[in-house]
Design an enzyme around this catalytic site. Structure first.
Site, mmCIF file in Angstrom:
data_model
loop_
_atom_site.group_PDB
_atom_site.id
_atom_site.type_symbol
_atom_site.label_atom_id
_atom_site.label_comp_id
_atom_site.label_asym_id
_atom_site.label_seq_id
_atom_site.Cartn_x
_atom_site.Cartn_y
_atom_site.Cartn_z
ATOM 1 N N HIS A 31 -61.455 4.549 -18.672
ATOM 2 C CA HIS A 31 -62.321 5.653 -19.109
ATOM 3 C C HIS A 31 -62.432 5.667 -20.623
ATOM 4 C CE1 HIS A 31 -58.285 7.318 -19.415
ATOM 5 N NE2 HIS A 31 -58.726 8.401 -20.022
ATOM 6 N N HIS A 33 -61.612 7.663 -23.176
ATOM 7 C CA HIS A 33 -60.761 8.336 -24.139
ATOM 8 C C HIS A 33 -60.218 7.239 -25.056
ATOM 9 C CE1 HIS A 33 -59.970 12.208 -21.613
ATOM 10 N NE2 HIS A 33 -60.877 12.423 -22.558
ATOM 11 N N ASP A 35 -57.550 6.305 -26.476
ATOM 12 C CA ASP A 35 -56.327 5.521 -26.220
ATOM 13 C C ASP A 35 -56.534 4.445 -25.145
ATOM 14 O OD1 ASP A 35 -56.583 7.874 -24.597
ATOM 15 O OD2 ASP A 35 -54.509 7.685 -23.929
HETATM 16 ZN ZN LIG Z 1 -54.933 8.354 -21.939
HETATM 17 ZN ZN LIG Z 2 -57.685 10.190 -20.714
#
Ligand SMILES: [Zn+2]
Ligand SMILES: [Zn+2]
Length: 273
Positions: A31, A33, A35
């Site tokens: 996904h 995000h 990180d």
């Molecule tokens: Zn994460």
């Molecule tokens: Zn996440």
């Protein structure tokens, strides 16, 4: 080499490891995000600087095409090699070489996927005593049978089915990405050899972790137990923890075969049959 997620430190960690990022052939992003994907631009630019000419595949949830498109137009940069980007949706899978990667919708705060990497079925075990009993001499004929070819010896035809056991399942590794536990995930991860699972927090923080679409170590262990995993590797710890031992302890109370992921951890997935 297949890479699942690419956080911002990925390229540097590769340089500190004995692996080369040039060997990566496929990247699967769970996904968007930071990180989980911010390492992509640096990684791609470094591949290009190192004269990569091999095709790179990047997969991810809906929107990966646009995301990679915008990462590639960052600064004055054009990759010197081809990148093919393809979206994966819940239930879809990609077949390549001896593996299949399948995707499942995760339960996170943004659209996200979990992935499973499954090895194809392997041929059954060769029954050597049986082959000898059928009068076959030890040697190249054994190899032909093991490779799925019938052989003829002294007028008799012997087929692989006569001397090979039933096909054996391939190994299965499941990576949750960021997610809350779901019953769909338990089904998806069924009987996996290794489950790599989000364990952002310990149980005292369960309400907050769950609110942000994450699991606790205890929830990860419960998933491992319910899906019949052989080994659980906890990952994605919140930076608030200097020591993750309490999480390992709470997970082990539910699922004994638990490990904590750490930088450069190597884990060999052995065959069980
Ligand atoms: Zn994460
Ligand atoms: Zn996440």
């Amino acid at each position: 080499m297949i890479l699942f997620d690419c956080g911002e430190g990925t390229q540097r960690q590769f340089m500190l490891s004995k692996l080369s990022f040039m060997q990566i052939s496929k990247v699967f992003i769970t996904h968007f995000h930071g990180d989980h994907f911010l390492g992509l631009p640096g990684l791609i630019q470094s591949m290009s600087l190192n004269d990569r000419d091999k095709l790179l595949y990047i997969h991810g949830p809906k929107g990966i095409q646009e995301l990679v498109g915008s990462l590639l137009t960052l600064g004055y940069f054009a990759p010197g090699f081809e990148i093919r980007v393809a979206e994966l949706a819940d239930g879809s899978s990609i077949d390549f070489d001896e593996y299949i990667v399948s995707a499942l919708d995760a339960l996170h705060t943004v659209p996200a996927l979990s992935y499973s990497l499954t090895e194809r079925q392997r041929p059954g075990k060769f029954d050597k005593p049986k082959a000898l009993e059928l009068g076959l001499p030890e040697g190249p004929l054994f190899g032909q049978l093991q490779n799925g070819h019938a052989v003829t010896w002294e007028g008799n035809t012997i087929t692989p089915e006569m001397v090979m056991g039933p096909p054996r399942r391939g190994r299965k590794i499941v990576y949750s990405g960021d997610t809350l536990p779901t019953k769909e995930f338990i089904e998806f991860a069924k009987d996996c050899d290794v489950l790599i699972h989000d364990a952002t927090a310990d149980s005292s923080m369960e309400e907050k972790a769950n609110r942000y679409g994450h699991s606790t170590a205890k929830q990860a262990a419960t998933v491992a137990k319910e899906c019949g995993a052989k080994e659980l590797i906890l990952t994605h710890f919140s930076p608030r923890y200097e020591d993750v031992t309490p999480m390992l302890i709470e997970a082990k109370e539910i699922f004994e075969n638990t490990l904590v992921a750490e930088d450069f951890l190597e884990y060999t997935v052995s065959y069980t049959d």
